[in-house]
Design an enzyme around this catalytic site. Sequence first.
Site, mmCIF file in Angstrom:
data_model
loop_
_atom_site.group_PDB
_atom_site.id
_atom_site.type_symbol
_atom_site.label_atom_id
_atom_site.label_comp_id
_atom_site.label_asym_id
_atom_site.label_seq_id
_atom_site.Cartn_x
_atom_site.Cartn_y
_atom_site.Cartn_z
ATOM 1 C CE LYS A 287 6.792 6.653 2.073
ATOM 2 N NZ LYS A 287 6.786 7.805 1.218
HETATM 3 C C1 LIG Z 1 6.468 9.290 1.094
HETATM 4 C C2 LIG Z 1 5.267 9.916 0.530
HETATM 5 C C3 LIG Z 1 5.330 10.879 -0.486
HETATM 6 C C4 LIG Z 1 6.579 11.547 -0.942
HETATM 7 O O1 LIG Z 1 7.647 10.758 -1.229
HETATM 8 P P1 LIG Z 1 9.133 11.336 -1.044
HETATM 9 O O2 LIG Z 1 9.946 10.345 -1.776
HETATM 10 O O3 LIG Z 1 9.389 11.373 0.428
HETATM 11 O O4 LIG Z 1 9.180 12.681 -1.670
HETATM 12 C C5 LIG Z 1 4.136 11.323 -1.054
HETATM 13 N N1 LIG Z 1 2.951 10.875 -0.635
HETATM 14 C C6 LIG Z 1 2.850 9.977 0.373
HETATM 15 C C7 LIG Z 1 1.490 9.505 0.768
HETATM 16 C C8 LIG Z 1 4.001 9.494 1.003
HETATM 17 O O5 LIG Z 1 3.895 8.632 2.017
#
Ligand SMILES: *Cc1c(COP(=O)(O)O)cnc(C)c1O
Length: 365
Positions: free
Chosen positions: A182
């Site tokens: 991210k």
């Molecule tokens: C990354 C992501 C999540 C979940 O986040 P995590 O920290 O990996 O649990 C949820 N929704 C979207 C659209 C994502 O890209």
Amino acid sequence: MAQRTRIPLSVPAFLGREAEYVQECIETGWVSSKGRFVRDFEALFARLHDHGAAVSTGSGTAALHTALAELGVGAGDEVIVPALTFIATVNPVRYVGATPVFADVDPTTMTIDPAQVAGLVSPRTKAIVVVHLYGQPVDLDPILALGIPVIEDATEALGSAYKDRLCGTIGEIGCFSFNGNKVITTGGGGMLLTRDTDRLEHMRYLTLQAREPGSVEYLHGEVGFNYVLSNLQAALGLAQLEGLQDRLERKRAIHERYVEGLRGLPGIRVVTEPEWARSNFWLNSILVDPAVYGADREEVAARLDAEDIDTRPFFHPIHQLAPYREFARGPLPVSELLHDQGISLPSSPTLAPEDQARVIDVLRG
Ligand SMILES: *Cc1c(COP(=O)(O)O)cnc(C)c1O
């Protein structure tokens, strides 16, 4: 021939005080759920979003689950979600026993289509989860106007803005993620925002096993979760967040180079922000029209792969995946088309311009 290194899709960049802060955790012994970095990370996150406080979580998925639980969503309720998203948007709807109702997305923004949402509202609709996909803000005003609580899945949209309001601050509750790829990472982690301070503190309580504060006894008033972020993770997060502005500038510069480099290339559309929004350009993406470009997105990915360049197909529409087929009410053509044509290109904040030029050259053939 000079050694050519593989160009990754998106890798974490540690450009600030990460090592120093993590070292402090080890030296002080505060590596678990208590410690100054959890507080400092939450405080800086809240301040950047013009909020008084924020609640960190162990993941973005945990944040979304907590948000749905907080809104009292449960069995018999419906939650409207976009079909084109990562599955972690939708799984928490099932965790609380509710029914996902899939909306199609808008072909330009790639995010949930407000007109679709309006058509799906029923007396059982308890919440709407919108997703700022790949950092592209959702057109939120018409959705907010429906008067149903909106949870923003802002897991991909840290630093993005809708009409000058930061994503994650607009709906009832905003959910963020800091997993490995991210915009900022804590290794794994998430954050919750809401303007309602009682609600925020209740969500904090839920993430802490719903243990009643202020007593040495183990008294628990509800079924809670162990969804906390560790001090070690928060140490990384604080250092990463301190460099957010620089990161956003790097992502935007990458986007501008793709727009420039791919301009006029028939059959390739670079996904860009609408004029009413600011994207963080988390993953820069293109849509490949095979009839015009002469190759489909799988061939494009194969060509780039042969040149040591990583890419990623768009998410698979959730209503077509095994656990969710039973909830599908029919085809969702835009989500399906975008999945067929969409591909994300290397977007690491540290992507070198000469490496990016290689990506562009391969696409230009
Ligand atoms: C990354 C992501 C999540 C979940 O986040 P995590 O920290 O990996 O649990 C949820 N929704 C979207 C659209 C994502 O890209």
